[in-house]
Motif scaffolding. Structure first.
Motif, PDB file in Angstrom:
ATOM      1  N   THR A   1      57.925  36.598  45.482  1.00 53.40           N
ATOM      2  CA  THR A   1      59.224  36.756  46.129  1.00 53.40           C
ATOM      3  C   THR A   1      59.716  38.177  45.908  1.00 53.40           C
TER       4      THR A   1
ATOM      5  N   SER B   1      60.700  35.542  50.506  1.00 57.19           N
ATOM      6  CA  SER B   1      59.367  35.102  50.101  1.00 57.19           C
ATOM      7  C   SER B   1      58.314  35.710  51.014  1.00 57.19           C
TER       8      SER B   1
ATOM      9  N   ILE C   1      57.369  39.694  55.488  1.00 59.27           N
ATOM     10  CA  ILE C   1      58.508  38.783  55.412  1.00 59.27           C
ATOM     11  C   ILE C   1      59.180  38.797  56.784  1.00 59.27           C
TER      12      ILE C   1
END
Length: 391
Positions: free
Chosen positions: A145, A165, A191
């Motif tokens: 993350t 994430s 992402i």
């Protein structure tokens, strides 16, 4: 009415010869009109696909951050001190004080660079995609993350904040004996909608009265045809050429009318000019691309392969039967043979086209590397009417 009925109506007994001649003349004129209009039916392209509006552009953003939550595949902080320093700095901003002289060595943290592209006219609150890449020795970012990372432009201002994430398509596995397997690239990921825009980039689109269209590929013929097409559709004097790559268009001052006006302009179609004659050669891969308008002047080409064969043999040398001194020795012998294979010549006629070039080279049996040598020699001899580009 089908074809059979048409023919029957032409030649039925009630028709006079004059009427039949008039019908044939009408069909002949129609056929000539169709042949005359065929060139205008050639594929045309929209201005949207040929040019872009000056000032309407993307901007690149970049930032440095940390990815946490890795399954033991993060940076080895003993080798990457900047990862430990970044972790300590982040903890200090969050109110966690790390004692002096203590260096955290987690294996689930990786230092990464985050980059994104800021589209034109994007507003604060909208989201953009980001790409995250490891800068240390992390084995994989899978399952990690990204923590809040500011993304800056070339001017040093923060334009977006990234967090979320990661989606990593690659993965790897390693055994205790050192064997490992890796699929794709696990040290980089994306992402989707991972950054929120915080600042808008000022665009000259709303303030400029004159819009400039910049061609993706500069060409004087395309510029002339674009000016003619715009003036024909929107009135004489609407567009004028600046140079071989730009067209200036007079637009309304009101932003709403300007958007509608540009929507009409970018959907105008025209036939772009043909590209200049070029031969592009990739010397690393042997790829040769020959353009449509390449021509070759009369020339004779002979191309052969010089083959040098070297064979090594060993011979045993022994002393004579009654010699009192000497010993057995192994003596190497080298045989060098030089031969010329495939020494053939072919003649290139004037005005030869692309298909004839390929056919002639294939008849000789030349490989792509040989074709490169032939084209370079033709260019030096002045027989290749094209620009030879070697990359």
């Amino acid at each position: 009415m089908n074809v059979k009925k048409i023919h029957a109506s032409w030649w039925r007994p009630g028709r006079t010869s004059g009427m039949r001649r008039q019908l044939l003349r009408s069909f002949s004129i129609a056929s000539l009109l169709v042949l005359f209009l065929l060139p205008s039916l050639a594929p045309a392209e929209r201005i949207k696909d040929l040019a872009s509006v000056a000032g309407v552009r993307e901007n690149q953003l970049v930032g440095y951050g940390l990815v946490v939550g890795l399954d033991g595949t993060g940076d080895q902080t003993s080798q990457n001190q900047f990862t430990a320093q970044s972790l300590k700095s982040m903890l200090a901003r969050l109110g966690v004080v790390v004692p002096p002289g203590v260096n955290p060595k987690p294996k689930n943290v990786a230092a990464v660079m985050v980059h994104a592209t800021l589209p034109p006219f994007v507003k604060p609150g909208q989201t953009i995609d980001v790409t995250v890449s490891s800068v240390g020795n992390a084995k994989s970012l899978r399952g990690g993350t990204l923590l809040m990372t500011p993304l800056k432009g070339i001017d040093g201002q923060v334009y977006a904040i990234a967090q979320g994430s990661l989606i990593v398509s690659g993965f790897g596995a390693q055994g205790s004996d050192g064997s490992k397997i890796t699929v794709n690239h696990p040290a980089a990921g994306r992402i989707p909608n991972g950054a929120t825009v915080e600042r808008a980039v000022a665009s000259p689109f709303t303030s400029q009265r004159q819009l400039v269209l910049n061609l993706h590929t500069p060409d004087f013929t395309t510029v002339a045809r674009m000016v003619k097409a715009i003036n024909l559709a929107l009135g004489e004097g609407t567009a004028k050429a600046i140079d071989g790559a730009s067209v200036q268009v007079r637009a309304p001052a009101d932003p709403t009318q300007k958007v509608a006006f540009l929507s009409v302009v970018e959907n105008i179609t025209l036939r772009p000019g043909e590209a200049p004659a070029k031969v592009v050669v990739n010397s690393r891969t042997g790829t040769v691309v020959i353009g449509k308008n390449v021509r070759i002047l009369p020339a004779a080409v002979a191309h052969g392969n010089l083959v040098v064969t070297i064979s090594e043999q060993t011979a045993v040398s022994q002393p004579g039967p009654f010699a009192r001194a000497g010993r057995t020795a192994v003596v190497p012998q080298s045989n060098v043979n030089v031969s010329l294979e495939g020494n053939r010549m072919f003649l290139i006629e004037p005005g030869i086209q692309l298909k004839d070039i390929v056919q002639a080279v294939n008849e000789v049996g030349a490989a792509p590397g040989d074709l490169v040598a032939i084209l370079e020699a033709l260019k030096e001899a002045g027989a290749l009417e094209a620009e030879l580009i070697v990359i």
